[in-house]
Motif scaffolding. Sequence first.
Motif, mmCIF file in Angstrom:
data_model
loop_
_atom_site.group_PDB
_atom_site.id
_atom_site.type_symbol
_atom_site.label_atom_id
_atom_site.label_comp_id
_atom_site.label_asym_id
_atom_site.label_seq_id
_atom_site.Cartn_x
_atom_site.Cartn_y
_atom_site.Cartn_z
ATOM 1 N N VAL A 1 0.809 -1.194 -0.012
ATOM 2 C CA VAL A 1 0.109 0.109 -0.019
ATOM 3 C C VAL A 1 0.949 1.239 0.106
ATOM 4 O O VAL A 1 0.507 2.342 -0.558
ATOM 5 C CB VAL A 1 -0.843 -0.019 1.323
ATOM 6 C CG1 VAL A 1 -2.058 -0.862 0.923
ATOM 7 C CG2 VAL A 1 -0.281 -0.126 2.654
ATOM 8 N N LEU A 2 1.921 1.266 0.631
ATOM 9 C CA LEU A 2 2.877 2.513 0.625
ATOM 10 C C LEU A 2 3.481 2.667 -0.678
ATOM 11 O O LEU A 2 3.651 3.857 -1.098
ATOM 12 C CB LEU A 2 4.048 1.856 1.976
ATOM 13 C CG LEU A 2 4.798 3.413 2.088
ATOM 14 C CD1 LEU A 2 4.124 4.561 2.459
ATOM 15 C CD2 LEU A 2 5.907 3.148 3.175
ATOM 16 N N ARG A 3 3.815 1.755 -1.479
ATOM 17 C CA ARG A 3 4.146 1.738 -2.909
ATOM 18 C C ARG A 3 3.202 2.399 -3.765
ATOM 19 O O ARG A 3 3.716 3.483 -4.622
ATOM 20 C CB ARG A 3 4.677 0.515 -3.524
ATOM 21 C CG ARG A 3 5.421 0.610 -4.676
ATOM 22 C CD ARG A 3 5.948 -0.704 -5.163
ATOM 23 N NE ARG A 3 4.813 -1.559 -5.513
ATOM 24 C CZ ARG A 3 4.529 -2.660 -4.949
ATOM 25 N NH1 ARG A 3 5.283 -3.379 -3.939
ATOM 26 N NH2 ARG A 3 3.546 -3.388 -5.492
ATOM 27 N N LYS A 4 2.037 1.954 -3.661
ATOM 28 C CA LYS A 4 0.852 2.623 -4.471
ATOM 29 C C LYS A 4 0.685 4.033 -4.028
ATOM 30 O O LYS A 4 0.464 4.943 -4.897
ATOM 31 C CB LYS A 4 -0.382 1.829 -4.181
ATOM 32 C CG LYS A 4 -0.199 0.437 -4.633
ATOM 33 C CD LYS A 4 0.028 0.481 -6.244
ATOM 34 C CE LYS A 4 -0.054 -1.053 -6.786
ATOM 35 N NZ LYS A 4 0.246 -1.022 -7.979
ATOM 36 N N ALA A 5 0.905 4.380 -2.666
ATOM 37 C CA ALA A 5 0.545 5.702 -2.387
ATOM 38 C C ALA A 5 1.683 6.556 -2.703
ATOM 39 O O ALA A 5 1.595 7.835 -3.174
ATOM 40 C CB ALA A 5 0.396 5.827 -0.600
ATOM 41 N N LEU A 6 2.995 5.976 -2.879
ATOM 42 C CA LEU A 6 4.007 7.154 -3.170
ATOM 43 C C LEU A 6 4.067 7.276 -4.722
ATOM 44 O O LEU A 6 4.493 8.205 -5.061
ATOM 45 C CB LEU A 6 5.617 6.468 -2.712
ATOM 46 C CG LEU A 6 5.695 6.136 -1.344
ATOM 47 C CD1 LEU A 6 7.279 5.386 -1.044
ATOM 48 C CD2 LEU A 6 5.938 7.531 -0.768
ATOM 49 N N GLU A 7 3.574 6.352 -5.316
ATOM 50 C CA GLU A 7 3.174 6.531 -6.864
ATOM 51 C C GLU A 7 2.199 7.502 -7.265
ATOM 52 O O GLU A 7 2.714 8.012 -8.084
ATOM 53 C CB GLU A 7 2.876 5.096 -7.526
ATOM 54 C CG GLU A 7 3.951 4.080 -7.792
ATOM 55 C CD GLU A 7 3.309 2.659 -7.995
ATOM 56 O OE1 GLU A 7 2.114 2.610 -8.413
ATOM 57 O OE2 GLU A 7 4.169 1.833 -8.117
ATOM 58 N N LYS A 8 1.312 7.481 -6.163
ATOM 59 C CA LYS A 8 0.268 8.885 -6.291
ATOM 60 C C LYS A 8 0.737 9.985 -5.966
ATOM 61 O O LYS A 8 0.102 10.880 -5.841
ATOM 62 C CB LYS A 8 -1.082 8.472 -5.605
ATOM 63 C CG LYS A 8 -1.597 7.205 -6.254
ATOM 64 C CD LYS A 8 -1.944 7.217 -7.808
ATOM 65 C CE LYS A 8 -2.813 6.020 -8.041
ATOM 66 N NZ LYS A 8 -3.532 6.126 -9.421
ATOM 67 N N LYS A 9 2.166 10.145 -5.515
ATOM 68 C CA LYS A 9 2.725 11.607 -4.637
ATOM 69 C C LYS A 9 1.986 11.981 -3.451
ATOM 70 O O LYS A 9 1.930 13.052 -3.435
ATOM 71 C CB LYS A 9 2.607 12.552 -5.870
ATOM 72 C CG LYS A 9 3.482 12.095 -7.073
ATOM 73 C CD LYS A 9 4.869 11.832 -6.967
ATOM 74 C CE LYS A 9 5.706 11.547 -8.276
ATOM 75 N NZ LYS A 9 7.125 11.059 -8.054
ATOM 76 N N LEU A 10 1.579 10.758 -2.860
ATOM 77 C CA LEU A 10 0.853 11.100 -1.534
ATOM 78 C C LEU A 10 1.701 11.411 -0.427
ATOM 79 O O LEU A 10 2.838 10.838 -0.364
ATOM 80 C CB LEU A 10 -0.163 10.135 -1.054
ATOM 81 C CG LEU A 10 -1.282 9.849 -2.191
ATOM 82 C CD1 LEU A 10 -2.169 8.744 -1.593
ATOM 83 C CD2 LEU A 10 -1.996 10.914 -2.677
ATOM 84 N N LEU A 11 1.493 12.456 0.471
ATOM 85 C CA LEU A 11 2.337 12.530 1.783
ATOM 86 C C LEU A 11 1.778 11.889 2.805
ATOM 87 O O LEU A 11 0.658 11.903 3.084
ATOM 88 C CB LEU A 11 2.359 14.051 1.975
ATOM 89 C CG LEU A 11 2.802 14.855 1.059
ATOM 90 C CD1 LEU A 11 2.566 16.668 1.376
ATOM 91 C CD2 LEU A 11 4.288 14.714 0.526
ATOM 92 N N PRO A 12 2.864 10.739 3.338
ATOM 93 C CA PRO A 12 2.328 9.945 4.690
ATOM 94 C C PRO A 12 2.341 10.586 5.675
ATOM 95 O O PRO A 12 3.169 11.678 6.034
ATOM 96 C CB PRO A 12 3.152 8.978 4.418
ATOM 97 C CG PRO A 12 4.459 9.401 3.951
ATOM 98 C CD PRO A 12 4.383 10.763 2.902
ATOM 99 N N ILE A 13 1.527 10.321 6.612
ATOM 100 C CA ILE A 13 1.391 10.837 7.916
ATOM 101 C C ILE A 13 1.364 9.132 8.860
ATOM 102 O O ILE A 13 0.737 8.454 8.762
ATOM 103 C CB ILE A 13 0.264 11.399 8.617
ATOM 104 C CG1 ILE A 13 0.141 12.709 7.788
ATOM 105 C CG2 ILE A 13 0.148 11.805 10.149
ATOM 106 C CD1 ILE A 13 -1.023 13.551 8.096
ATOM 107 N N LEU A 14 2.758 8.986 9.456
ATOM 108 C CA LEU A 14 2.976 7.637 10.216
ATOM 109 C C LEU A 14 2.099 7.686 11.757
ATOM 110 O O LEU A 14 2.394 8.668 12.560
ATOM 111 C CB LEU A 14 4.331 7.485 10.270
ATOM 112 C CG LEU A 14 4.666 6.107 11.133
ATOM 113 C CD1 LEU A 14 4.154 5.008 10.288
ATOM 114 C CD2 LEU A 14 6.379 6.028 11.305
ATOM 115 N N VAL A 15 1.257 6.534 11.784
ATOM 116 C CA VAL A 15 0.499 6.575 12.978
ATOM 117 C C VAL A 15 1.043 5.148 13.720
ATOM 118 O O VAL A 15 0.848 4.104 13.019
ATOM 119 C CB VAL A 15 -0.772 6.454 12.870
ATOM 120 C CG1 VAL A 15 -1.151 6.394 14.322
ATOM 121 C CG2 VAL A 15 -1.125 7.808 12.519
#
Length: 598
Positions: free
Chosen positions: A112-126
């Motif tokens: 899921v993180l790879r897909k989010a990075l491909e979409k240029k999304l900014l992550p917030i780690l919880v």
Amino acid sequence: MRKELRNIAIIAHVDHGKTTLLDGLLRQTGALPPRQEAQTRVMDSEDLERERGITILSKITAIEFEGVRIQIFDTPGHADFGGEVERVLGMVDACLLLVDSVEGVMPQTRFVLRKALEKKLLPILVVNKMDRVEQRAEEVVDEVFDLLVELDADDAQLEFPVLYAVAKRGTAVREVGEDPKDLRPLLETILSHAPAPDAKIDGPLQFQAVTLGFDEFLGRLVIGRVARGRLARGTTVARVNAEGRPERFRVTKLFGPRGLDRVELEEAQAGDIVMIAGIDTIEVGDTICDLDHLEPLPRILIDPPTVRVRMGPNTSPFAGREGRFLTSRQIGDRLRREALSNVSIDVSFDAGPDTFEIAGRGELQIAILIETLRREGYEFGVSRPEIIERQVDGKRCEPVEDVVAEVPESFAGSVLEKMAERHGRLLSMEQRDGTTILTFVAPSRGLFGYRSEFLTDTRGDGVLHRTVRGYEPHTGELQSRTLGAIVASEAGKTTAHAIFGIQERANMFVPAGLEVYEGQVVGENRRPRDMNVNVCRGKKLTNVRAAGKDDAAVLTPPRLITIENALEWIADDELLEVTPKSLRLRKRKLAANLRKRG
């Protein structure tokens, strides 16, 4: 920039607490109705989701915090439903990445993180589940950072904020050791770190269908994000399909999410995620545009399926006793509707007469579809799953999976031996508090039927995680099921006398007193060959007494058949018979003489 709006998705590995955290956010902002205050996992509204304890479909909710509307997608955590995650990530601008404080980075976390990075999304780690005694939050943060670097995250994505939460208590803090009170720190971080939508409100309309729903009164509902312009109720717009052909229709209803409810809207602007009604013929990925500006958006790309099964009408002697929809036409119509709304399922209608080929991301996704159909009243037969091979650079390749096994130390040797037999490649071995964590890369076909063996080998104490990694060169032949089947040779009701005589050499699937037919698989032989047995044989009544003749037959409880276990167990010459009330295993050819001839 629409500063009064935020669009985010919650992503994580299965069972890391996404839906529970969303419960806390709904309670914190007062968006949870009083009638549902005592419920948990309120977003898992489907019966199958609540029964299995997993999220299957992506769902949206909206909360208000300090004048900002935060629209949140709850996504599935299981790898088989990755298509649901891939679809919704295109509608959001940031993501909450949940990671267990003990388990850390798992296979689905990487996916899921790879897909989010491909979409240029900014992550917030919880980092969730901080109340566990064995938590190792600092190591988990380092693991996530290393994973981001490995996945080529940019500088902005590497500057992610970190929060430490206990989702079931509804608390979050910014630093380990702070006094937890509520989820306000998380909400404040969302407002400060998640970007507002970059909205082109004055341009011509663009709206892409991402998810399709259905309402008994409104008909088909189309869910998506307004990418540009304004969408008003009552206006006439055009749908552009995959071939580029436009079709006019009128937007009869327009809805937006508010808490767990949907409210009717008069107008939506760029950045809003809404539901529209008024069109029956639409597919996921179609673009809704102004009549004068037909500019379709790029189609939604989903990773291809890796596993397929064949489905056809039920042809057993018990066909039609329990179901309402029996014919190939009825089954085909239902599968067409499923393929329309679920883009990660691929249905082929050219597999043969009265046969449909269904391709998906894994056995669990196909099992969920089978369970859904049987609850709707369908009867059908399903074949053994098989992998979908591909040619990559001229080489024969097959799907491989990342496998993480958490087992007690004493059982690690058995798992290593079994995975080696399945051509599994050991990547790492880690000892943690009496538990051994083994990481493998293994071909998908080698894992068919392994989960039940794994639980047996680890006495039920092991945990197995799998997610598709990609395609690698074919690894050669693998040994199929090593045990044979116990096949009923006569039709009738099973008797305790017959089962008692065979249970020492077999694991039975059926109890005494159950009606069976010739060719039905009633148990598992403890030897490789199939064995035909008359399980309906009764005790002979004579006037001759003998020692032990009147002893009661003590039967071992039969092994319960589930859809997942059955799909993993059956061989190429067997089928799973599915009806609304029963699951039966059977041979393709029911008559013993025909099987011997074949």
